[in-house]
Scaffold this motif. Structure first.
Motif, short mmCIF file in Angstrom:
data_model
loop_
_atom_site.label_atom_id
_atom_site.label_comp_id
_atom_site.label_asym_id
_atom_site.label_seq_id
_atom_site.Cartn_x
_atom_site.Cartn_y
_atom_site.Cartn_z
N LEU A 1 13.87 0.27 -11.83
CA LEU A 1 12.97 -0.53 -12.66
C LEU A 1 11.68 -0.89 -11.94
N ASN A 2 11.80 -1.45 -10.75
CA ASN A 2 10.62 -1.90 -10.00
C ASN A 2 10.69 -1.42 -8.55
N PRO A 3 10.49 -0.13 -8.32
CA PRO A 3 10.56 0.39 -6.95
C PRO A 3 9.47 -0.21 -6.07
N ARG A 4 9.88 -0.63 -4.85
CA ARG A 4 8.94 -1.28 -3.94
C ARG A 4 9.15 -0.78 -2.52
N ILE A 5 8.09 -0.86 -1.74
CA ILE A 5 8.19 -0.56 -0.31
C ILE A 5 7.49 -1.67 0.46
N GLN A 6 7.97 -1.90 1.68
CA GLN A 6 7.34 -2.89 2.56
C GLN A 6 6.65 -2.15 3.70
N LEU A 7 5.37 -2.40 3.85
CA LEU A 7 4.61 -1.75 4.91
C LEU A 7 4.84 -2.49 6.23
N PRO A 8 5.01 -1.75 7.32
CA PRO A 8 5.26 -2.39 8.63
C PRO A 8 3.97 -2.92 9.25
N ILE A 9 3.37 -3.92 8.61
CA ILE A 9 2.10 -4.48 9.08
C ILE A 9 2.35 -5.91 9.55
N PRO A 10 2.09 -6.20 10.81
CA PRO A 10 2.31 -7.57 11.30
C PRO A 10 1.23 -8.54 10.82
N PHE A 11 1.53 -9.82 10.96
CA PHE A 11 0.59 -10.91 10.68
C PHE A 11 0.21 -11.01 9.20
N LEU A 12 1.00 -10.42 8.33
CA LEU A 12 0.76 -10.54 6.90
C LEU A 12 1.99 -11.13 6.24
N SER A 13 1.77 -11.85 5.15
CA SER A 13 2.90 -12.39 4.40
C SER A 13 3.71 -11.25 3.80
N GLU A 14 4.96 -11.56 3.48
CA GLU A 14 5.82 -10.52 2.90
C GLU A 14 5.27 -10.02 1.57
N THR A 15 4.70 -10.92 0.79
CA THR A 15 4.14 -10.51 -0.50
C THR A 15 2.95 -9.57 -0.33
N SER A 16 2.11 -9.83 0.69
CA SER A 16 0.91 -9.02 0.91
C SER A 16 1.26 -7.60 1.36
N ARG A 17 2.33 -7.46 2.13
CA ARG A 17 2.67 -6.12 2.63
C ARG A 17 3.74 -5.43 1.79
#
Length: 497
Positions: free
Chosen positions: A218-234
């Motif tokens: 339904l809502n496929p998502r990925i998390q980018l391995p970027i430090p110093f960012l909120s979970e929502t932003s990455r």
């Protein structure tokens, strides 16, 4: 006494996913769409061209034409099918996607929660598509200011149009395949589901081709391995990113490329191409500005993300919806004040219906005591919902679709009675070969098959969407919906349909 630790929210447990039947003709329809619509996009690009005409002359006389003649007339690449692909073009197209992704992650934006999910949680979103678009469009404006219509982006898109189609087709197919394969890692029923991943109701039929087409997750998502960012932003919601970013803005960028081509060729911009570009540009920017509204759309809350949406977002929309400006970039039709008034009048009627109906519904839902909607009659359902039976919504159950479809005419009407042929001649002064787009009695009107296709397609799309809406409402309201439909009999067009 030591303070008690706050209880953490329990991890959602995956429920048994809802299951629905086939749509779009099932596996056979999915096969036709997956393999047929990409071919149709290329057909539009070849059939309406700047080599021989719109449509190519041989298409009007198929019995007396040869395949070699048709290939010459449509500008078929000398390398054959291999000429439709170019690695450098694909890499530049990928860089556009990457830049769009960079802007989503790096620019500030509005954070919001989506609707309640079946597993008992809400996904978080970051919205900044509008400022991202302003950054891209400002960069293009600066390049155009410095280089005029010869700005490299405009010439690149025109000269490599076929290869850009292929690049977007490859990208959309790879993303759809990635999401399909990854969907098999969605937690099974009864298992913990901390990431709030779910299968789409209609996307887990067990038929691989159909599920790949309609979308399993339904809502496929990925998390980018970027430090110093909120979970929502990455966290990137792939469905929302594809729907709101590269393809939607790409529609406007391709239109601007076509405007630049007309200016390079003729030294001016016609009122017809300006109107289409402005109408469509307003639609795109309005959608980007209202990006949070996507959280309650059928695409997000009901449909899985598969080839249908991936292809539709970045191939179908930007390349089919720009047929009109591509046509006008070669055949510079001037509408004049009468033509402009006609197009604006049709647009005003459509917009009045569309905006009037939607505003009335919004006011009725948020403040039924508003003097503008206090007179509206309605029935109350067992669930407590109120269904309007007078006003705009008393005329038809989906009257807003009529306005939406009427507005689509404004994209097609500026092409007039479409059709042109390319005449080659030698300039006596310079000795150079020159091409001119002219409209002959034989070709006049045949181009409308291409430039007015959008109206036909959009009408079918709205009818299909209306049928899905009806099914959803009948499941939700049951007998109350039957009572409502007996009072408001028309679906979209009052008294007709």
């Amino acid at each position: 006494m030591a303070p008690k630790k706050a209880n953490k929210s329990p991890v959602p447990i995956q429920p048994i996913p809802e299951k629905r039947g086939y749509e779009f003709g099932g596996p056979l329809g999915a096969c036709g769409i997956v393999f047929g619509l990409p071919v149709l996009i290329y057909i539009f690009a070849f059939a309406c061209n700047d080599v021989s005409g719109c449509p190519a002359p041989s298409l009007l006389h198929p019995s007396t034409s040869t395949l070699d003649q048709l290939k010459r007339e449509v500008g078929w690449p000398e390398e054959g099918l291999a000429g439709l692909y170019d690695t450098q073009v694909t890499l530049w197209t990928l860089s556009y996607y990457a830049f769009s992704l960079f802007l989503q992650v790096s620019l500030p934006g509005q954070h919001a929660e989506g609707v309640d999910l079946a597993c008992g949680g809400k996904l978080k979103y970051k919205f900044n598509a509008f400022p991202s678009a302003l950054v891209i469009l400002s960069s293009l404006a600066a390049g155009t200011y410095l280089n005029g219509a010869d700005f490299v982006v405009w010439t690149f898109l025109w000269d490599n149009y076929l290869q850009v189609i292929t690049a977007n087709l490859i990208i959309s197919s790879v993303i759809a395949l990635f999401v399909y394969v990854r969907s098999f890692s969605v937690p099974a029923p009864g298992q913990p589901n901390p990431a709030l991943r779910e299968l789409a109701p209609g996307g887990h039929t067990g038929n691989p081709l159909y599920d790949f087409f309609i979308g399993r997750e339904l809502n496929p998502r990925i998390q980018l391995p970027i430090p110093f960012l909120s979970e929502t932003s990455r966290t990137i919601d792939i469905k929302v990113f594809m729907e709101m970013r590269p393809g939607l803005l790409g529609w406007t960028i391709l239109n601007l490329s076509n405007v630049a081509h007309q200016y390079r060729t003729y030294g001016h911009v016609t009122d017809s191409i300006a109107l289409v570009t402005l109408f469509q540009g307003f639609y795109v920017l309005d959608a980007l500005y209202m990006e949070p509204a996507i959280m309650t759309t059928m695409d997000v809350i009901m449909d899985g993300f598969g080839f249908m949406l991936s292809f539709g977002d970045v191939v179908w929309v930007p390349h089919l919806y720009t047929v009109q400006t591509r046509y006008l970039s070669v055949f510079p039709l001037q509408l004049g004040w009468t033509g402009i008034a006609l197009v604006l009048g049709v647009t005003a009627v459509g917009y009045s219906i569309f905006r009037g109906a939607n505003n009335q519904k919004n006011r009725f839902r948020t403040n039924p005591n508003d003097p503008r909607v206090k007179h509206i009659k309605y029935i109350e359902t067992a669930s407590g919902s109120k269904l309007m039976t007078s006003g705009w919504w008393g005329l038809a159950r989906h009257i807003n679709y009529l306005g939406d479809w009427t507005m689509s005419w404004a994209y097609c009407l500026p092409t007039g009675i479409a059709g042109y042929t390319i005449i080659e001649s030698i300039n006596p002064a310079s000795g150079n070969l020159e091409k001119q787009a002219v409209q002959t009695p034989e070709i006049r009107g045949w181009g409308m098959i291409l430039t007015y296709f959008y109206m036909l397609y959009f009408g079918i799309l709205l009818i299909h969407r209306e049928i899905r809406d009806e099914e959803k409402c009948h499941r939700k309201y049951g007998a109350d919906w039957d009572r409502y439909t007996s009072m408001v009999r028309s679906r979209i067009i009052p008294g007709i349909y």
